[in-house]
Scaffold this motif. Sequence first.
Motif, PDB file in Angstrom:
ATOM      1  N   ALA A 106      47.377 119.328  64.179  1.00 53.39           N
ATOM      2  CA  ALA A 106      48.720 118.854  63.850  1.00 53.39           C
ATOM      3  C   ALA A 106      49.749 119.962  64.046  1.00 53.39           C
ATOM      4  N   THR A 113      53.495 110.927  59.820  1.00 55.51           N
ATOM      5  CA  THR A 113      53.623 110.778  61.274  1.00 55.51           C
ATOM      6  C   THR A 113      54.768 109.813  61.575  1.00 55.51           C
ATOM      7  N   GLU A 119      48.171 114.181  62.877  1.00 54.16           N
ATOM      8  CA  GLU A 119      49.126 114.264  61.775  1.00 54.16           C
ATOM      9  C   GLU A 119      48.660 113.475  60.564  1.00 54.16           C
ATOM     10  N   THR A 121      50.499 115.326  56.953  1.00 47.70           N
ATOM     11  CA  THR A 121      51.908 115.710  57.106  1.00 47.70           C
ATOM     12  C   THR A 121      52.823 114.513  57.308  1.00 47.70           C
ATOM     13  N   SER A 178      52.891 119.873  66.646  1.00 48.01           N
ATOM     14  CA  SER A 178      54.264 120.014  66.161  1.00 48.01           C
ATOM     15  C   SER A 178      54.977 121.163  66.855  1.00 48.01           C
TER      16      SER A 178
END
Length: 361
Positions: free
Chosen positions: A18, A92, A85, A90, A22
């Motif tokens: 992830a 998405t 993700e 976190t 990012s």
Amino acid sequence: MGQASAMRLPALLPALAALFFSQAAAQPTIFPAPRGDGRELVIYSSLDDHLAQPLIAAFQASHPDVRVAYENLLTGELHDRIVAETAAGTGTADFAFSSAMDLQVKLANDGYARPVVTPDTPGWPDWANWRDTAYALTFEPAVFAYHKPSFAGQTPPATRADLIRWMAEHPDQARGRIGTYDVARSGVGYLFLARDQELYPGIWSVAAAMGRADVQQFSTTSDLLARIADGRLALGYNLLGSYVAEWARRDPDVGMILPQDFTVVVSRVAVVPTAARDAQLGGAFLAFLMSPPGQELLSRTLRLSAVSLEVAGQDTPAGGMQDLAGLRLKPVPVSPGLLAYLDQATRSRLLARWNAALSGR
């Protein structure tokens, strides 16, 4: 590396993935809220920014406080981002829209998409809805494209049998001038071939005939259409109809035929991810695209035929797909059956048979 560290490594991989996505991803295109700056809708899509813009503008007209962050991703990247993700916790995208039907269904089948019921869900075609988690939103036939001047005084092939006959009767005109997708590199080309094999046992006779005519293979629709437009190719087999319709609208030398024996139909598929940061907003955008105004916008502005029977039944010449009535349409169902196309052994066998047919083995 110690044993304890080695055991912890698999648990860290999703978070590391992830983080990589990012950092590596391009910055999203931001569509500011027309009034105020309330909620943010995050969209991952394989649709180019300029094509998505009218959809977003129309949605914001009824949601003026919504800011949209739009990320145009390759279909594989889109799938992998959502998986990574989600695993990292976190959050998405709130909405994901992709031309990779198989990967979108895989997200839904693997638990990465949530059920959403919209006002139009009850009337949606069964083939275009899997458990209210993955919806087909467009209706895009595989067509024949042809160079009109090359067929002056002739009727271009309208069926696969016609195509075989034309290649046999006009070998000089056909040799080196038939084009199709490189099915090893084009996801939609592979999907069309797999569907042909399921529906039509004679597909291998078609492939063998194209091989004898020295068929040319390309990765993208634009590569094929550019060569059809200038006459380097006389005919393209199994091209994505939405692109052909748009090209034919602009170039009088390009013609389009929807096969009369059967017409394979693929779709762009939408999901609202389970780990969406604002699932309610993602569901609202899905509801808009499924509504008659949203479907009409897809059909007219993007020249992608609508799934909605209400819109598809209208006279929509701007969509380029108005001649579907009376055809033997064979949509690829949105279902776990698509996952078979991702199986590497199945893929290897199909590609080997395709290559053998083209080479005359």
